[in-house]
Motif scaffolding. Structure first.
Motif, PDB file in Angstrom:
ATOM      1  N   PRO A  66      -5.162  -5.671 -10.605  1.00  0.00           N
ATOM      2  CA  PRO A  66      -4.621  -5.050  -9.393  1.00  0.00           C
ATOM      3  C   PRO A  66      -3.103  -5.047  -9.417  1.00  0.00           C
ATOM      4  O   PRO A  66      -2.480  -5.740 -10.220  1.00  0.00           O
ATOM      5  CB  PRO A  66      -5.130  -5.964  -8.286  1.00  0.00           C
ATOM      6  N   CYS A  67      -2.569  -4.278  -8.529  1.00  0.00           N
ATOM      7  CA  CYS A  67      -1.122  -4.164  -8.517  1.00  0.00           C
ATOM      8  C   CYS A  67      -0.599  -4.202  -7.097  1.00  0.00           C
ATOM      9  O   CYS A  67      -1.228  -3.727  -6.162  1.00  0.00           O
ATOM     10  CB  CYS A  67      -0.723  -2.840  -9.171  1.00  0.00           C
ATOM     11  N   VAL A  68       0.541  -4.814  -6.950  1.00  0.00           N
ATOM     12  CA  VAL A  68       1.210  -4.801  -5.667  1.00  0.00           C
ATOM     13  C   VAL A  68       2.538  -4.106  -5.885  1.00  0.00           C
ATOM     14  O   VAL A  68       3.279  -4.452  -6.808  1.00  0.00           O
ATOM     15  CB  VAL A  68       1.476  -6.226  -5.156  1.00  0.00           C
ATOM     16  N   VAL A  69       2.813  -3.116  -5.080  1.00  0.00           N
ATOM     17  CA  VAL A  69       4.098  -2.445  -5.177  1.00  0.00           C
ATOM     18  C   VAL A  69       4.926  -2.898  -3.988  1.00  0.00           C
ATOM     19  O   VAL A  69       4.568  -2.662  -2.837  1.00  0.00           O
ATOM     20  CB  VAL A  69       3.927  -0.912  -5.167  1.00  0.00           C
TER      21      VAL A  69
ATOM     22  N   LEU B 263       3.690  -2.570  -0.088  1.00  0.00           N
ATOM     23  CA  LEU B 263       4.317  -3.454   0.885  1.00  0.00           C
ATOM     24  C   LEU B 263       5.731  -2.955   1.083  1.00  0.00           C
ATOM     25  O   LEU B 263       6.491  -2.846   0.125  1.00  0.00           O
ATOM     26  CB  LEU B 263       4.402  -4.857   0.318  1.00  0.00           C
ATOM     27  N   LEU B 264       6.078  -2.643   2.305  1.00  0.00           N
ATOM     28  CA  LEU B 264       7.442  -2.194   2.564  1.00  0.00           C
ATOM     29  C   LEU B 264       8.184  -3.329   3.226  1.00  0.00           C
ATOM     30  O   LEU B 264       7.811  -3.790   4.300  1.00  0.00           O
ATOM     31  CB  LEU B 264       7.430  -0.955   3.476  1.00  0.00           C
ATOM     32  N   LEU B 265       9.207  -3.812   2.556  1.00  0.00           N
ATOM     33  CA  LEU B 265       9.904  -4.983   3.082  1.00  0.00           C
ATOM     34  C   LEU B 265      11.353  -4.653   3.381  1.00  0.00           C
ATOM     35  O   LEU B 265      12.022  -3.955   2.622  1.00  0.00           O
ATOM     36  CB  LEU B 265       9.855  -6.142   2.088  1.00  0.00           C
ATOM     37  N   GLU B 266      11.813  -5.175   4.490  1.00  0.00           N
ATOM     38  CA  GLU B 266      13.240  -5.109   4.806  1.00  0.00           C
ATOM     39  C   GLU B 266      13.947  -6.114   3.902  1.00  0.00           C
ATOM     40  O   GLU B 266      13.511  -7.258   3.800  1.00  0.00           O
ATOM     41  CB  GLU B 266      13.459  -5.542   6.258  1.00  0.00           C
TER      42      GLU B 266
ATOM     43  N   ARG C 129       1.961 -12.362   2.491  1.00  0.00           N
ATOM     44  CA  ARG C 129       1.167 -11.133   2.475  1.00  0.00           C
ATOM     45  C   ARG C 129       0.632 -10.769   1.107  1.00  0.00           C
ATOM     46  O   ARG C 129      -0.379 -10.104   1.000  1.00  0.00           O
ATOM     47  CB  ARG C 129       2.015  -9.975   3.010  1.00  0.00           C
ATOM     48  N   VAL C 130       1.323 -11.214   0.079  1.00  0.00           N
ATOM     49  CA  VAL C 130       0.899 -10.814  -1.262  1.00  0.00           C
ATOM     50  C   VAL C 130       0.469 -12.034  -2.043  1.00  0.00           C
ATOM     51  O   VAL C 130       0.674 -12.133  -3.233  1.00  0.00           O
ATOM     52  CB  VAL C 130       2.028 -10.061  -1.990  1.00  0.00           C
TER      53      VAL C 130
ATOM     54  N   PHE D 201       8.367  -4.330  -8.308  1.00  0.00           N
ATOM     55  CA  PHE D 201       9.412  -4.397  -7.298  1.00  0.00           C
ATOM     56  C   PHE D 201      10.245  -3.137  -7.377  1.00  0.00           C
ATOM     57  O   PHE D 201      10.675  -2.744  -8.463  1.00  0.00           O
ATOM     58  CB  PHE D 201      10.337  -5.590  -7.551  1.00  0.00           C
ATOM     59  N   VAL D 202      10.453  -2.506  -6.252  1.00  0.00           N
ATOM     60  CA  VAL D 202      11.297  -1.318  -6.234  1.00  0.00           C
ATOM     61  C   VAL D 202      12.420  -1.571  -5.244  1.00  0.00           C
ATOM     62  O   VAL D 202      12.174  -1.839  -4.072  1.00  0.00           O
ATOM     63  CB  VAL D 202      10.490  -0.073  -5.815  1.00  0.00           C
ATOM     64  N   ALA D 203      13.626  -1.526  -5.732  1.00  0.00           N
ATOM     65  CA  ALA D 203      14.763  -1.768  -4.854  1.00  0.00           C
ATOM     66  C   ALA D 203      15.425  -0.441  -4.538  1.00  0.00           C
ATOM     67  O   ALA D 203      15.742   0.332  -5.430  1.00  0.00           O
ATOM     68  CB  ALA D 203      15.747  -2.705  -5.532  1.00  0.00           C
ATOM     69  N   ASP D 204      15.596  -0.175  -3.271  1.00  0.00           N
ATOM     70  CA  ASP D 204      16.169   1.097  -2.855  1.00  0.00           C
ATOM     71  C   ASP D 204      17.423   0.852  -2.040  1.00  0.00           C
ATOM     72  O   ASP D 204      17.352   0.371  -0.918  1.00  0.00           O
ATOM     73  CB  ASP D 204      15.128   1.860  -2.025  1.00  0.00           C
TER      74      ASP D 204
END
Ligand SMILES: Nc1ncnc2c1ncn2[C@@H]1O[C@H](COP(=O)(O)OP(=O)(O)OP(=O)(O)O)[C@@H](O)[C@H]1O
Ligand SMILES: [Mg+2]
Lengths: 253, 586
Positions: free
Chosen positions: B234-237, B288-291, B303-304, B149-152
Motif C-alpha cells: 500500500p501507499c500513503v501519499v 493525506l493533505l497536511l498543513e 493518521r498514517v 512525500f510531496v512538498a508544495d
C-alpha cells in the motif's frame, strides 16, 4: 648508671627462616645529658641495630633501656610515639625524607604530627617560621620549596637535620649522618651538627665511620660483633682528641 | 576510583532496570488481562455462558466490596487476511465501555483513535462489515508500505524533513520537491543513513515551489500504478502545502489515468466511504493533505500509523457447531466476515499487540452464530430492533479493588457463583511469566552479590597496593612519632575520598544513563545495528527502570563501607610494623 639514658644487657636476635641470628649480644651503655657519644666499629657489628633500639624504632629481644628512669618496655604505643616525636630525633644515613613534600614541609612534619588537626592552623605560622630559620641557618634558604628529588645528598641531609631539630629534642640519634657524602660536604655537615650540639646542649648519640667525626665526640664507644669491646673510655688517646670534660673546640668553618 | 565508579554505576543501573522491568511487566500484565476472569468449565461449546447480565449481577453480589467492574467477552481464534497472507490472531468481542473499565484498553489506543469502534477519521463503515481495533503488532507484520512525500511551496520541505523521522524503518519513502522535471527521487529506506541523506537533500531544496501541480500528481499516480504491477504494497501519499488544490484535483488526476492504471490503483481520501479492494492486485493509496508546521508530524503519526487502518481485512475461523442446539450437522464449519480497521492500540506488550483484534461483542456473536439462529438458514434471528437474541459469551472479566488479593477474591466469587465455573486471576494466567521474572530477579541478585564481592576485592587490592607502595613513607612518619591511628586516619580518608567521589560519579552517571536509557539504546542501534533491548524478547517496547530509594542507599552505603574497610586493613597492617622494618621495606 647516669639515670639519663641507660641500656642494660641489650640483646637482639634476628630470625632468618628458622635460624636465629644474634646481632647484639648484651650491650651496655649509659649516656649523660649533653653527651656526644660516637659509636664506631666494623660494618655489621650491630651499631645501627643498637641505635634503633635506643631510639625506639625497634625492640630488643631482651635487656632494658631506661630513659630518665622510665623503662621503654613499660611504655605504651602512644607514649613511644610521643617520645619519638618530641624527645628523640633521628638522622639517617639515607635521609628518609618524604619524596612528595618540599624541604620546608619535610622539616615541618614532626610538628604537624605533634599537633592535632584543630591546633595546626594556630601553630602553623610559628612552626613555619622556625623551620625556615633552621633551614636558612643550614644554608638552605634558597631551597625551601624544592622536593628531595631536586636536592643533592648534602642538601637532603641538611633538611633531615633541620627536621630532627624542629621539636627541640633531648636526644638526637645520628646513623652515619655523613656516610654518603664527599669529604667537603661531610665536613660542613659535621660542623653544623657540632655547632648545634653545643648551642643547645643537646645529647647526641651517633654511629660513624668517620674518624674526624668520632674524634670530636666526648666519648667513643667501639662495637665489634654485637658487643662493646672498648667502651666507656675516651678512644685511642690520640693527640687531637679533645678532653671529654671540656667539650668541643669551636667549629672551624 | 574508576572501579568504584563503574561498580556503583552497574549496580544501580542493573538493579533499577530489573526493578522497572518487573514492575512494568506486572503492570502491563495486569493492565491488559483482567484481575479475575470467569469462564465456564463447559469447554465443548464456544459461547459457554448465556445471559451475562445476570451472571455479572451474581459476581457483584458475591464480593460487593471488591468488584469494581465486569466486562463480557467472546473470544475466539481466527485467521486474519489482507491480500494473500493469512495470519493467526484472536478475535475478542467486547462492549467498549465495559472493557475500558476492566482493562487498560482505552488508554492504550494510539493517538487520536477513539476506543469505541467509530472510525478515527470519520469514514463510514460499509453495510454488513464490522469495525475492529487491532493491536499495532498485527499491523506491523503487514507493514511494508511506500510513503510518498510531496512538498508544495516554500517552507514545506522542512515539514517533510521533520516527518521523515516518523517513518517506520520497514517503509520505503519517496520525496518529491519542486516541479515535475526536477523531482528528486529518494527511494529506499529502512536505514538511518537514508533518512539523514534525505534530510540533507531536503535542506538544499527548502523553497522550491511545485509548479505544474496536476502534472505532478499525474506523474505520482503513474509511478504508483506502474510500481504496483505485481505488488500490493500500500501507499500513503502525504501532501504538504498551504494552498492545496481542492480534493477534486486528486480525483481528476486519477481519472486521467488509463483504465488499466486505474484498476491497479485504488485511491481514497479521508472522509470517503470505504470501498472493497478493487481486486487482488489493486494497490491502496491513501491521500493525506497536511498543513506544514510542527503539528504535521503528530498528525502523520496518528493518521498514517498504517495504511491498513481504514481499510478492510477478512477474518476466517472455524466454529464447533453444537448439533443439538442449532439443528445443524455436528461438524466444524468455516465462517468468514469482513472487518474494517478503524483504530489500533499499543499496549506495549508484544504478546497482546500482535494477537488481539477487538470487535463489538454483538458483531462477534453474530459472526460466530453465538446467539439464537434459524435452524434452516443458520442465520441469526433478529428481534424487532434488528438485534440478536440470547447472545453468549465465554469470558467474564472482573476488575477488583485489591488486585494483589485476586486469589482470595476469586475464591469468594467461586463460592458465590456455585456451579461449574472456572476462575483465573491475572497472576495465575501469567504465572510462568511472573515466575520467570521473579527467578530472573533472584538470579540478578546473586550475580550482583558476586559483583559486589569482586568490587570489594578490587578496592581492597587497589588500596593495599597503595599502602604497600607507601610503606617506607609510613616508616618515615612513624619514626617521627606518628601513631598507628594517625597513619590509619590518612589511609581511611584516602579510602573515604575514593568511596565518596566514586559513589558520586556513579550516582550521577547512573542517573544520567537511566534518564537516557532509550536514547542510548537507539544510539547504540544507529551505530552498530544491534538493538540492546529487542522488544519481541522482552515483551516491553521501551526499556523501563525504577529508582528504588532504599536499594540506592544500600548500594552507596555498602560501597562506602567497603572502601573504608578496604583501606582499614592494609593500613593497619603497615602501621603496625616496627618503624624500622617499614623504613627498610623495599
Ligand atoms: N631486619 C634484619 N633481619 C635480619 N638481619 C638483620 C636485620 N637487620 C640487621 N641485620 C643483621 O644484623 C647485623 C648488624 O646490622 P647493623 O645494620 O646493625 O650493622 P652496622 O653495624 O650498622 O653496619 P654498617 O656499619 O654497615 O651500617 C648485620 O649482619 C645484618 O645483616
Ligand atoms: Mg649501620
Amino acid at each position: 648508671m647516669s639515670g639519663f639514658l641507660d641500656a642494660r644487657d641489650i640483646r637482639r636476635d634476628f630470625q632468618i627462616g628458622d635460624r636465629s641470628l644474634p646481632v647484639l649480644r648484651g650491650v651496655d651503655l649509659s649516656v649523660e645529658p649533653g653527651d656526644v657519644v660516637a659509636i664506631v666499629g666494623p660494618s655489621g657489628a650491630g651499631k645501627s641495630t643498637f641505635l634503633h633500639i635506643l631510639g625506639l624504632l625497634d625492640r630488643p629481644t631482651s635487656g632494658s633501656v631506661m630513659f630518665k628512669g622510665q623503662a621503654y618496655s613499660d611504655l605504651g604505643d602512644r607514649e613511644r610515639a610521643r617520645m619519638r616525636n618530641s624527645t628523640f630525633s633521628f638522622v639517617f644515613q639515607f635521609y628518609h625524607l618524604l619524596p612528595e613534600l618540599t624541604a620546608l614541609e619535610n622539616a615541618l612534619m614532626p610538628v604537624m604530627i605533634q599537633s592535632s588537626i584543630l591546633a595546626w592552623p594556630v601553630l602553623r605560622g610559628e612552626a613555619r617560621r622556625k623551620a625556615r630559620e633552621l633551614l636558612e641557618r643550614m644554608g638552605m634558604g634558597e631551597r625551601l620549596h624544592h622536593v628531595p628529588g631536586r636536592l643533592s645528598g648534602g642538601e637532603r641531609q641538611r633538611v633531615a637535620i633541620a627536621r630532627a631539630l624542629m621539636t627541640s629534642p633531648e636526644v638526637v640519634f645520628c646513623d652515619e649522618p655523613t656516610g654518603n657524602l664527599d669529604t667537603v660536604t661531610s665536613q660542613e655537615i659535621q660542623d653544623l651538627l657540632w655547632s648545634l650540639a653545643e648551642e643547645k646542649c643537646t645529647t647526641f648519640v651517633m654511629v660513624t665511620h668517620e674518624p674526624s667525626l668520632a674524634r670530636r665526640a666526648h666519648r667513643v664507644v667501639r662495637m665489634v660483633d654485637g658487643l662493646i669491646v672498648d667502651g666507656e673510655v675516651p678512644p685511642t688517646t690520640g693527640a687531637a682528641v679533645p678532653p671529654a670534660s671540656a667539650p668541643s673546640p669551636s667549629p672551624n668553618a | 576510583m574508576i572501579g568504584v565508579w563503574f561498580g556503583v554505576l552497574t549496580l544501580l543501573v542493573v538493579t533499577s532496570v530489573m526493578g522497572g522491568f518487573a514492575r512494568d511487566l506486572r503492570a502491563r500484565i495486569r493492565g491488559m488481562s483482567a484481575h479475575i476472569t470467569v469462564t465456564s468449565s463447559q469447554f465443548s461449546r464456544l459461547g459457554s455462558m448465556e445471559n451475562w447480565e445476570e451472571l455479572a449481577k451474581r459476581v457483584k453480589a458475591a464480593a460487593p466490596d471488591e468488584v469494581i467492574a465486569v466486562s463480557p467477552q467472546l473470544e475466539w481464534p481466527i485467521m486474519i487476511s489482507k491480500g494473500q497472507t493469512p495470519q493467526p490472531a484472536t478475535l475478542v468481542g467486547i462492549i467498549p465501555d465495559r472493557e475500558a473499565q476492566v482493562s487498560g484498553f482505552a488508554e492504550h489506543m494510539l493517538d487520536g483513535h477513539p476506543p469505541d469502534f467509530t472510525d478515527f477519521s470519520g469514514r463510514k463503515i460499509p453495510e454488513g462489515w464490522g469495525p475492529c481495533i487491532m493491536g499495532s503488532g498485527i499491523l506491523t507484520t503487514h507493514r511494508n508500505k511506500d510513503i510518498l512525500f510531496v512538498a508544495d511551496g516554500p517552507g514545506t520541505a522542512a515539514s517533510v524533513a521533520d516527518c521523515l523521522s516518523a517513518v517506520n524503518p520497514k517503509d520505503k519513502f519517496v520525496v518529491y520537491v519542486g516541479d515535475a522535471q526536477s523531482t528528486g527521487d529518494l527511494a529506499t529506506g529502512g536505514d538511518e543513513r537514508e533518512y539523514r541523506s534525505a534530510q540533507e537533500w531536503l535542506k538544499g531544496r527548502a523553497d522550491a515551489p511545485v509548479r505544474k501541480w496536476p502534472d505532478l500528481l499525474e506523474r505520482i499516480f503513474r509511478t504508483l500504478a506502474y510500481d504496483t504491477v505485481g505488488e500490493t504494497r500500500p501507499c500513503v501519499v502525504v501532501v504538504f502545502g498551504k494552498d492545496l488544490p481542492p480534493e477534486s484535483a486528486f480525483r481528476d488526476a486519477w481519472h486521467r489515468l488509463s483504465p488499466e492504471s486505474r484498476r491497479l490503483l485504488r485511491v481514497f481520501t479521508p472522509g470517503e466511504t470505504l470501498t472493497e479492494p478493487g481486486g487482488e492486485k489493486a494497490r491502496a493509496a491513501q491521500f493525506l493533505l497536511l498543513e506544514p508546521g510542527p503539528q504535521a508530524r503528530l498528525e502523520l503519526v496518528s493518521r498514517v500509523q498504517d495504511p491498513y487502518i481504514g481499510t478492510a481485512v477478512t477474518i476466517t475461523t472455524i466454529t464447533p457447531e453444537d448439533a443439538r442446539d442449532r439443528g445443524v450437522d455436528p461438524r466444524i464449519t468455516p465462517t468468514s466476515s469482513k472487518l474494517a480497521i478503524v483504530g489500533a492500540f499499543n499496549s506495549g506488550m508484544n504478546e497482546y499487540d500482535s494477537q488481539i483484534v477487538y470487535a463489538p461483542l454483538e458483531f462477534v456473536q453474530k459472526a460466530l452464530r453465538e446467539c439464537r439462529v434459524d435452524p434452516n438458514t443458520k442465520e441469526p434471528i433478529l428481534d424487532a430492533t434488528g438485534r440478536i437474541q440470547a447472545g453468549r459469551i465465554n469470558k467474564l472479566r472482573i476488575k477488583v479493588v485489591h488486585y494483589d488479593d485476586a486469589d482470595k477474591i476469586a475464591e469468594r466469587i467461586r463460592k458465590g457463583l456455585g456451579g461449574s465455573y472456572g476462575l483465573f486471576t491475572w497472576q495465575s494466567e501469567k504465572a510462568i511469566l511472573l515466575q520467570a521474572v521473579a527467578v530472573e530477579r533472584t538470579l540478578t541478585g546473586v550475580i550482583m552479590f558476586f559483583i559486589v564481592v569482586m568490587a570489594a576485592f578490587s578496592i581492597l587490592a587497589i588500596l593495599s597496593m597503595l599502602v604497600t607502595e607507601k610503606t617506607r613513607d609510613i616508616g618515615i612518619l612513624r619514626a617521627q612519632g606518628a601513631t598507628v591511628p594517625g597513619i590509619m586516619a590518612i589511609f581511611l580518608s584516602e579510602g573515604a575520598v575514593i568511596g565518596i567521589v566514586g559513589c558520586g560519579l556513579g550516582l550521577g552517571t547512573a542517573k544520567y544513563v537511566l534518564d537516557n536509557l532509550n536514547p542510548l539504546a537507539d544510539w547504540i542501534y544507529s551505530k552498530t545495528g544491534w538493538y540492546p533491548f529487542p522488544k519481541n524478547i522482552y515483551l516491553l517496547d521501551r526499556i523501563p527502570h525504577q529508582v528504588d530509594g532504599p536499594i540506592w542507599i544500600l548500594v552507596v552505603s555498602a560501597t562506602l563501607f567497603v572502601c573504608l574497610l578496604a583501606a582499614l586493613w592494609p593500613s593497619w597492617k603497615a602501621a603496625r610494623l616496627n618503624p624500622i622494618d617499614a623504613l627498610r621495606y623495599e
